[in-house]
Structure formats: structure tokens, C-alpha cells
Design an enzyme around this catalytic site. Structure first.
Site, PDB file in Angstrom:
ATOM      1  N   GLY A   1       0.691  -1.023   0.003  1.00  0.00           N
ATOM      2  CA  GLY A   1       0.065   0.071  -0.007  1.00  0.00           C
ATOM      3  C   GLY A   1       0.969   1.120   0.125  1.00  0.00           C
TER       4      GLY A   1
ATOM      5  CB  VAL B   1       3.355  -0.404   3.702  1.00  0.00           C
ATOM      6  CG1 VAL B   1       3.672  -1.667   4.593  1.00  0.00           C
ATOM      7  CG2 VAL B   1       3.350   0.718   4.621  1.00  0.00           C
TER       8      VAL B   1
ATOM      9  N   GLY C   1       0.622   5.798   0.538  1.00  0.00           N
ATOM     10  CA  GLY C   1       0.009   7.146   0.824  1.00  0.00           C
ATOM     11  C   GLY C   1       0.879   8.205   0.867  1.00  0.00           C
TER      12      GLY C   1
ATOM     13  CG  ASP D   1      -3.488   9.100  14.462  1.00  0.00           C
ATOM     14  OD1 ASP D   1      -4.321   9.742  14.790  1.00  0.00           O
ATOM     15  OD2 ASP D   1      -2.737   8.906  13.501  1.00  0.00           O
TER      16      ASP D   1
END
Length: 521
Positions: A21, A28, A23, A137
Site C-alpha cells: 500500500g 509499505v 499514501g 493516534d
């Protein structure tokens, strides 16, 4: 960042398998660690983070702290570093599955699932908070659901990305950074506590607030506070009451309303005091029961738990060892200690020899730059270089090269690394020298010890320049390992393998009873 093709050797150690993945903050990959011979998740940080020197220092510091977490409900951190090109990376346990955000995307989940996954996240937080770590978080995107076999639920919740918000001043996608007169506001808006919005100092109760939001979302299919702007959302989190559960909600769902309201209290002191207390409430409401969380041991145990310290055993495929390693400057010798009885192969004669050693025979303890031994009123006596010690009297100071006798049959050679006056040496070593257990080595990692892969050596310090080595360090009551100084320490776990030169070392973790717990999932 350009994608890494399959087969790329990253940082000289990690063979890329495929992209998992990407972002705005990181990419990753599933990768293969050639050193430990295991699959891992490799995260490459975006260039704007990796090039910031202050971010780099925080990144290393937080990743090192996170690497000590061993809960089965935490995604373990194995490594963190910087490539020759200046790119920063993080290596964690490879957990294949779906995110909790995917599970709640289609609406509420069953109350039993919500209770189980919440309790598992709280179990992970319980260990982290005990070690002084605040996640900052917690949100569904940071909870992985890992498939399991033979389990009625079918998936285990695993908390990930410990410390990233603090490291990067920004977490993963969907989080924010606001710099105010009061400080820095960091987190994901829907899950931020009132004190987080205010930029105030945070403690573990901010994490529990976020868990309360997640529990509400899992049960009702939406977060409790929604607004068109950040300012309006901040006002709701800081001042608005938690929306009540629907009157027509089934009883298993309404059973959690009191828990959610307490977790989402505006003042931290009105929330649950600990993750463990909130977990107990969730389990009671959901009718479930998880095993107790792991205990965080002190580095130096007190007398009451002197005999309870476990040890790490290293076994090589080259016939070296086994090497038993402890992270404590106080060592109990006896049939219930770390040594003696288990060194002898089973036989009637060896049973008789073992019984000549008392259950709590003698104790070695470090006092800064020197060690002492005291006989604990044993039945057969303790000696140093043939001189008998008075039972229960003043400790006898040990010197490098002393020979310790426990009763008539068991003898050890005591050695320690050179040290300056008053300083704790990096390691000490007890080697069996009687004919019944000769060669068995016990190492006390006081600060640091090194495993060499040479066929005729087990623990050496310093190692020969040409010898492949593994360095062990004592940290927070447990041992961590470094392949070389450029790498982050890695927490040891049962069944872990280290390839050093032509020798493979296998790690076995033993508790005080000598049993070996299972490897982490």
C-alpha cells in the site's frame, strides 16, 4: 517516491516481495529479512520526512521505544534506519489482513466483535502505557485485523504505528497538524481528545478517549461527533455531550453506553484511569475474557522476584552452546534458579548430584564495578577457589577468574569484561567447568554482550574483527539485539533465527519455570 520492483535488496538486508500500500507519508512493502529469515513489512517514509534531521532523531528514538513492545495485539517494530541515500525506513512484523476501518465501512459490527477487538486494542495499550508510551493516534486505520485459525471470532485486532504521530508531527492519512500558541495539535480529528485539540500535554487517557470513539463507531456505524469544519468539530469534542445510543438499539449494544460515556469524558480525570480498567469494563459488558496483559519487569528484580526472572537461550547449528542469557545484574544459583539442575542429562546419578545443590543455594549480585556472592544457607555449602563461605554472612567479593563451587559436584568459572572503577561491566559469564556439565555457559548481560558465530566460541567481547556477531543489550528488563551499530535494537522472541556468517542461532525464551512460551502470532 518511485515504487521498488520485486526482488530489490533494500538497505542491504530486505528483499522486496511486493507493494502492500501507499499514501502521502509512506509506502509499505512485503519484504523478506535475509538476516532473521522472516517476512516483514517495510515502510519507506516520504522524502520530506526523511530529509529532516530533527524528524530523523525523533524517528529513531520513538522506534527504539516501540521495539520493546511484545503484546500479541501490537504490530511489533523490528528495525528503523536510513539508507545510504538518506531515505528513512521502518520495518515491522508482517500482518496480512484488513484494517478495522474496512470492517466498519459497511456499518455496525456485532457487539461481540466490537468488545473483543476493543479489549485487544486496550491490552496492547496497557503494555505500551506501562512502558511510558502514548500512541496519540488510535483510530480504525491503525488497527489491523489479522485472520486466525481455530478462533470463533476469526480475526485478531493488532494495533500499529506506535509513535508515528509524535515522530513525524503527523500521522497517516486523515490526520492533521495545527501549531497553536499552546503547542502542536496532532492526531486524526474524529478521534482527538479535548486536550489534544487544545495542544495540551497528553497522557494515556487521550488514547482511551480515542478507543471510546472507536467503540461507539463499531457499535453504531458512525462516529459520535461530525461537523463540516475543523473548528466546529473541535467545539463538539470539547463541549458537546455524547449523543445517546438509539432507544431501539438491542440490549447487547446498549450495554456499552455507560463505558463509552466515561471514556469520552471531557476531563481526563473523569475517564478510566488505565487501559486495564477500561478493558475489564468492556469484557464484562461483552461477556468475553482475554488473557491478562504482559507484565513489564523492572531491570533489577527485588528479592521477592529474584527467582522469577526468565532467560534467553541461544542454540547454534554449529554445536556451540547452548548459551543462556539474562538481563539482570542479580543472579540466583540453585535448583530453582537459572542454572545447575537443567544442565545435567537425566539419570539417577545426576539427580543425586542435582539434589546436592539447594533450591536457593547462592546469589551473585553486582555493586557497580564489582560482583559479590553470598551463600543462602545452603545444605552443602558454597566455596570460592576452594574456600568455604560462611552461610548467610557478608557477601564475598568475586574477582575475574574465580572458581565457584556449589556443593561437592558443581563448579563454575566466573569471568567479566574489563571495566573502569565503579562502572558496571557490559557482561559477566558463568561457565560450567565440572565434568558433569562442562561448557554450559550462562551470560549476564549487564549492559551489553556479543554472540560470535565462530565454531569454537559462543559469547565473546570484544569479537574478532573477522567474526560475524550479534550484540545483545539489556533494556527495560528484557534483551534486545543489534546486528551492527547502524541498526535499531530488535526485541528477541521465541523461535527467532539469526544468520551470522555460516552459523544460524535460534532463540528460545524461557520463563522462571523453564518452560518456553509460544512465538508471537
Amino acid at each position: 517516491m518511485d515504487d521498488l520492483p520485486s526482488g530489490t535488496l533494500y538497505a542491504g538486508r530486505y528483499a522486496v516481495v511486493r507493494l502492500l500500500g501507499r499514501g502521502s507519508v509512506k509506502q509499505v512493502y512485503l519484504a523478506y529479512d535475509r538476516l532473521t529469515q522472516t517476512q516483514v513489512a517495510l515502510a519507506r517514509l516520504a522524502e520530506r520526512h526523511g530529509s529532516d534531521a530533527s524528524v530523523g532523531a525523533r524517528f529513531s528514538r520513538e522506534a527504539r521505544a516501540s521495539s520493546t513492545l511484545t503484546s500479541p495485539f501490537t504490530v511489533r517494530v523490528f528495525d528503523a534506519g536510513k539508507t545510504a541515500d538518506g531515505e528513512r525506513y521502518l520495518v515491522t512484523e508482517a500482518v496480512l489482513g484488513r484494517g478495522l476501518d474496512q470492517a466498519v465501512a459497511d456499518g455496525p459490527v456485532a457487539p461481540e466483535l466490537a468488545a473483543t477487538w476493543t479489549a485487544q486494542v486496550l491490552c496492547a495499550l496497557s503494555e505500551a502505557h506501562a512502558r511510558g508510551l502514548v500512541h496519540r493516534d488510535v483510530k480504525p486505520e491503525n488497527v489491523m485485523l489479522s485472520p486466525t485459525r481455530g478462533d470463533r471470532i476469526g480475526e485478531v485486532a493488532r494495533l500499529t504505528d506506535f509513535g508515528l504521530a509524535k515522530i513525524l508531527d503527523q500521522s497517516l492519512e486523515g490526520s492533521i497538524v495545527l501549531r497553536t500558541a499552546a503547542g502542536v495539535v496532532m492526531g486524526t480529528p474524529d478521534y482527538m481528545s479535548p486536550e489534544q485539540w487544545a495542544g495540551a500535554a497528553l497522557d494515556e487517557r487521550a488514547d482511551l478517549y480515542a478507543v471510546g470513539i472507536m467503540l461507539y463507531e463499531m457499535l453504531l456505524g458512525r462516529v459520535p461527533f461530525e461537523a463540516p469544519t475543523l473548528l466546529a468539530l473541535a467545539g463538539l469534542h470539547c463541549h458537546a455531550e455524547v449523543p445517546p445510543f438509539p432507544a431501539d438499539a438491542p440490549p447487547p449494544v446498549r450495554a456499552f453506553e455507560t463505558i463509552v460515556r466515561r471514556a469520552l469524558a471531557k476531563r481526563p480525570e473523569d475517564r478510566y484511569a488505565t487501559a486495564e480498567s477500561m478493558r475489564s469494563a468492556v469484557e464484562a459488558a461483552g461477556g468475553i475474557r482475554l488473557p491478562p496483559p504482559p507484565t513489564v519487569r523492572a531491570l533489577i528484580p527485588d528479592d521477592e522476584v529474584l527467582h522469577a526472572v526468565g532467560y534467553v537461550e541461544l542454540m547454534s547449528d554449529a554445536g556451540v552452546g547452548p548459551v543462556q542469557v539474562l538481563a539482570t545484574p542479580r543472579l540466583l544459583l540453585g535448583r530453582t534458579g537459572h542454572v545447575v539442575a537443567r544442565c545435567l542429562p537425566p539419570s539417577d546419578e545426576n539427580d543425586r548430584r542435582s539434589r546436592s545443590v539447594s533450591r536457593r543455594h547462592a546469589c551473585i549480585e553486582w555493586h557497580g564495578g564489582y560482583a559479590s556472592i553470598v551463600d543462602l544457607r545452603s545444605a552443602s555449602g558454597t566455596s570460592v577457589n576452594g574456600r568455604s563461605l560462611a552461610p548467610g554472612r557478608e557477601p564475598f567479593r568475586l574477582e575475574h577468574g574465580d572458581e565457584i563451587g556449589l556443593g561437592p559436584h558443581v563448579r563454575f568459572l566466573f569471568e567479566h569484561a574489563p571495566t573502569t572503577a565503579g562502572a558496571l561491566p557490559p557482561w559477566a559469564r558463568l561457565t560450567r567447568i565440572d565434568r558433569h556439565g562442562a561448557g554450559i555457559t550462562h551470560v549476564l548481560v549487564l549492559t551489553e554482550a556479543t554472540v560470535a558465530c565462530a565454531p569454537d566460541a559462543a559469547i565473546v567481547a570484544p569479537p574478532e574483527a573477522s567474526t560475524a556477531t550479534l550484540t545483545l543489550r539489556a533494556r527495560g528488563g528484557q534483551l534486545v539485539a543489534l546486528r551492527d551499530e547502524s541498526e535499531m535494537p530488535v526485541a528477541l522472541f521465541d523461535g527467532q533465527r539469526w544468520r551470522l556468517g555460516d552459523t544460524t542461532w535460534t532463540v528460545a525464551i524461557h520463563d522462571r519455570r523453564g518452560s518456553t512460551p509460544g512465538a508471537p502470532r
